[in-house]
Design a protein around this motif. Structure first.
Motif, PDB file in Angstrom:
ATOM      1  N   ARG A  44       0.838  -1.212   0.000  1.00  0.00           N
ATOM      2  CA  ARG A  44       0.000   0.000   0.000  1.00  0.00           C
ATOM      3  C   ARG A  44       0.867   1.254   0.000  1.00  0.00           C
ATOM      4  O   ARG A  44       1.963   1.251   0.553  1.00  0.00           O
ATOM      5  CB  ARG A  44      -0.894   0.027   1.232  1.00  0.00           C
ATOM      6  N   VAL A  45       0.328   2.302  -0.594  1.00  0.00           N
ATOM      7  CA  VAL A  45       0.936   3.624  -0.523  1.00  0.00           C
ATOM      8  C   VAL A  45      -0.185   4.629  -0.271  1.00  0.00           C
ATOM      9  O   VAL A  45      -1.302   4.459  -0.767  1.00  0.00           O
ATOM     10  CB  VAL A  45       1.727   3.983  -1.811  1.00  0.00           C
ATOM     11  N   SER A  46       0.106   5.635   0.543  1.00  0.00           N
ATOM     12  CA  SER A  46      -0.887   6.665   0.825  1.00  0.00           C
ATOM     13  C   SER A  46      -0.175   7.976   1.126  1.00  0.00           C
ATOM     14  O   SER A  46       1.015   7.997   1.435  1.00  0.00           O
ATOM     15  CB  SER A  46      -1.763   6.265   2.015  1.00  0.00           C
ATOM     16  N   ASN A  47      -0.920   9.069   1.014  1.00  0.00           N
ATOM     17  CA  ASN A  47      -0.371  10.358   1.422  1.00  0.00           C
ATOM     18  C   ASN A  47      -0.214  10.344   2.932  1.00  0.00           C
ATOM     19  O   ASN A  47      -1.023   9.758   3.644  1.00  0.00           O
ATOM     20  CB  ASN A  47      -1.288  11.506   0.999  1.00  0.00           C
ATOM     21  N   ALA A  48       0.842  10.966   3.404  1.00  0.00           N
ATOM     22  CA  ALA A  48       1.116  11.012   4.838  1.00  0.00           C
ATOM     23  C   ALA A  48       1.252  12.462   5.275  1.00  0.00           C
ATOM     24  O   ALA A  48       1.337  13.373   4.446  1.00  0.00           O
ATOM     25  CB  ALA A  48       2.390  10.235   5.154  1.00  0.00           C
ATOM     26  N   THR A  49       1.306  12.666   6.579  1.00  0.00           N
ATOM     27  CA  THR A  49       1.493  14.003   7.135  1.00  0.00           C
ATOM     28  C   THR A  49       2.973  14.341   7.110  1.00  0.00           C
ATOM     29  O   THR A  49       3.800  13.601   7.646  1.00  0.00           O
ATOM     30  CB  THR A  49       0.963  14.055   8.583  1.00  0.00           C
ATOM     31  N   ALA A  50       3.308  15.446   6.485  1.00  0.00           N
ATOM     32  CA  ALA A  50       4.700  15.885   6.399  1.00  0.00           C
ATOM     33  C   ALA A  50       5.189  16.374   7.752  1.00  0.00           C
ATOM     34  O   ALA A  50       4.401  16.820   8.597  1.00  0.00           O
ATOM     35  CB  ALA A  50       4.832  16.992   5.367  1.00  0.00           C
ATOM     36  N   ASN A  51       6.499  16.283   7.968  1.00  0.00           N
ATOM     37  CA  ASN A  51       7.100  16.719   9.230  1.00  0.00           C
ATOM     38  C   ASN A  51       7.186  18.228   9.355  1.00  0.00           C
ATOM     39  O   ASN A  51       7.125  18.760  10.453  1.00  0.00           O
ATOM     40  CB  ASN A  51       8.500  16.129   9.384  1.00  0.00           C
ATOM     41  N   MET A  52       7.358  18.916   8.236  1.00  0.00           N
ATOM     42  CA  MET A  52       7.560  20.372   8.255  1.00  0.00           C
ATOM     43  C   MET A  52       6.716  21.029   7.169  1.00  0.00           C
ATOM     44  O   MET A  52       6.429  20.406   6.149  1.00  0.00           O
ATOM     45  CB  MET A  52       9.033  20.695   7.996  1.00  0.00           C
ATOM     46  N   PRO A  53       6.359  22.310   7.352  1.00  0.00           N
ATOM     47  CA  PRO A  53       5.675  23.040   6.276  1.00  0.00           C
ATOM     48  C   PRO A  53       6.570  23.064   5.028  1.00  0.00           C
ATOM     49  O   PRO A  53       7.793  23.103   5.135  1.00  0.00           O
ATOM     50  CB  PRO A  53       5.509  24.452   6.849  1.00  0.00           C
ATOM     51  N   GLY A  54       5.960  22.995   3.871  1.00  0.00           N
ATOM     52  CA  GLY A  54       6.721  23.024   2.625  1.00  0.00           C
ATOM     53  C   GLY A  54       7.209  21.652   2.180  1.00  0.00           C
ATOM     54  O   GLY A  54       7.968  21.538   1.220  1.00  0.00           O
ATOM     55  N   GLY A  98      18.734  14.126   8.891  1.00  0.00           N
ATOM     56  CA  GLY A  98      19.140  14.875   7.710  1.00  0.00           C
ATOM     57  C   GLY A  98      18.819  16.334   7.899  1.00  0.00           C
ATOM     58  O   GLY A  98      18.252  16.748   8.909  1.00  0.00           O
ATOM     59  N   VAL A  99      19.185  17.157   6.937  1.00  0.00           N
ATOM     60  CA  VAL A  99      18.895  18.580   6.975  1.00  0.00           C
ATOM     61  C   VAL A  99      17.546  18.788   6.309  1.00  0.00           C
ATOM     62  O   VAL A  99      17.393  18.555   5.110  1.00  0.00           O
ATOM     63  CB  VAL A  99      19.995  19.393   6.251  1.00  0.00           C
ATOM     64  N   ILE A 100      16.541  19.171   7.092  1.00  0.00           N
ATOM     65  CA  ILE A 100      15.191  19.322   6.583  1.00  0.00           C
ATOM     66  C   ILE A 100      15.179  20.368   5.480  1.00  0.00           C
ATOM     67  O   ILE A 100      15.767  21.429   5.599  1.00  0.00           O
ATOM     68  CB  ILE A 100      14.226  19.703   7.722  1.00  0.00           C
ATOM     69  N   GLY A 101      14.503  20.012   4.389  1.00  0.00           N
ATOM     70  CA  GLY A 101      14.410  20.913   3.252  1.00  0.00           C
ATOM     71  C   GLY A 101      15.560  20.778   2.280  1.00  0.00           C
ATOM     72  O   GLY A 101      15.505  21.308   1.183  1.00  0.00           O
ATOM     73  N   GLU A 102      16.629  20.094   2.673  1.00  0.00           N
ATOM     74  CA  GLU A 102      17.776  19.936   1.787  1.00  0.00           C
ATOM     75  C   GLU A 102      18.005  18.485   1.384  1.00  0.00           C
ATOM     76  O   GLU A 102      18.495  18.204   0.316  1.00  0.00           O
ATOM     77  CB  GLU A 102      19.048  20.476   2.451  1.00  0.00           C
ATOM     78  N   VAL A 103      17.682  17.572   2.266  1.00  0.00           N
ATOM     79  CA  VAL A 103      17.943  16.151   2.036  1.00  0.00           C
ATOM     80  C   VAL A 103      16.610  15.417   2.019  1.00  0.00           C
ATOM     81  O   VAL A 103      15.740  15.686   2.843  1.00  0.00           O
ATOM     82  CB  VAL A 103      18.845  15.573   3.152  1.00  0.00           C
ATOM     83  N   LEU A 104      16.456  14.495   1.058  1.00  0.00           N
ATOM     84  CA  LEU A 104      15.289  13.637   1.074  1.00  0.00           C
ATOM     85  C   LEU A 104      15.494  12.626   2.195  1.00  0.00           C
ATOM     86  O   LEU A 104      16.533  11.995   2.272  1.00  0.00           O
ATOM     87  CB  LEU A 104      15.159  12.912  -0.263  1.00  0.00           C
ATOM     88  N   PHE A 105      14.535  12.524   3.097  1.00  0.00           N
ATOM     89  CA  PHE A 105      14.746  11.598   4.198  1.00  0.00           C
ATOM     90  C   PHE A 105      13.525  10.735   4.447  1.00  0.00           C
ATOM     91  O   PHE A 105      12.432  11.017   3.966  1.00  0.00           O
ATOM     92  CB  PHE A 105      15.201  12.319   5.475  1.00  0.00           C
ATOM     93  N   ALA A 106      13.746   9.648   5.169  1.00  0.00           N
ATOM     94  CA  ALA A 106      12.699   8.677   5.451  1.00  0.00           C
ATOM     95  C   ALA A 106      12.791   8.231   6.897  1.00  0.00           C
ATOM     96  O   ALA A 106      13.830   8.350   7.527  1.00  0.00           O
ATOM     97  CB  ALA A 106      12.868   7.475   4.525  1.00  0.00           C
ATOM     98  N   GLN A 107      11.693   7.724   7.396  1.00  0.00           N
ATOM     99  CA  GLN A 107      11.679   7.077   8.695  1.00  0.00           C
ATOM    100  C   GLN A 107      10.746   5.871   8.562  1.00  0.00           C
ATOM    101  O   GLN A 107       9.827   5.889   7.755  1.00  0.00           O
ATOM    102  CB  GLN A 107      11.229   8.009   9.821  1.00  0.00           C
TER     103      GLN A 107
END
Length: 163
Positions: A44-54, A98-107
């Protein structure tokens, strides 16, 4: 009358078999956890809540078995990417800080039976092939169990349908 009843039952069985076949996924997979093959029965894949605005976020889930049972296995992770990215969700996502907004990151986390592991190292590459088809490459992700300090390595790929 018996022939009509037999024809009716045959048609019902045919339709029942066809509808269950339609729900199965079409995919190729070579996901391995510590070298042992894990073939998901549900993706499954779904939209998730982002960690930061933008940022945008998507949650992926690959499971096998029934949650809470000894045979249950799951690889679940969320990717976060800048909304300004023209290629998202395509990219290599790093597990860890990672650096938010600069690096694509996952958890994310891996579950085997009732034991959970936090994904803490290396990366996953996500490639959108079409609306509901993806290629996910697990690049030797380290998953850590904080209770017993055990580490498992998730590697391999999944390519195909994700509902």
């Amino acid at each position: 009358m018996k022939k009509l009843l037999l024809l009716f039952v045959s048609v019902l069985l045919f339709l029942a078999c066809n509808s269950s076949d339609d729900s199965s996924l079409n995919f190729n997979s070579d996901i391995r956890v510590n070298g042992v093959v894990f073939t998901p029965t549900n993706a499954r894949v779904s939209n998730a809540t982002a960690n930061m605005p933008g940022e945008g976020a998507m949650a992926f889930s690959f499971t096998k078995g029934t949650s809470g049972s000894s045979g249950y296995e799951a690889v679940n992770f969320t990717i976060n990417y800048p909304l300004t990215s023209s290629s998202a969700p395509n990219g290599v996502y790093e597990f860890g800080i990672g650096v938010i907004g600069e690096v694509l990151f996952a958890q994310g986390f891996y579950v085997k039976g009732s034991t959970a592991y936090d994904m803490a190292g290396y990366s996953v590459q996500v490639t959108a092939l079409s609306n509901n088809e993806y290629r996910i490459d697990f690049q030797n992700i380290q998953a850590f169990n904080p209770l017993n300090s055990q580490v498992v390595i998730i590697s391999g790929y999944y390519e195909g349908e994700i509902n």
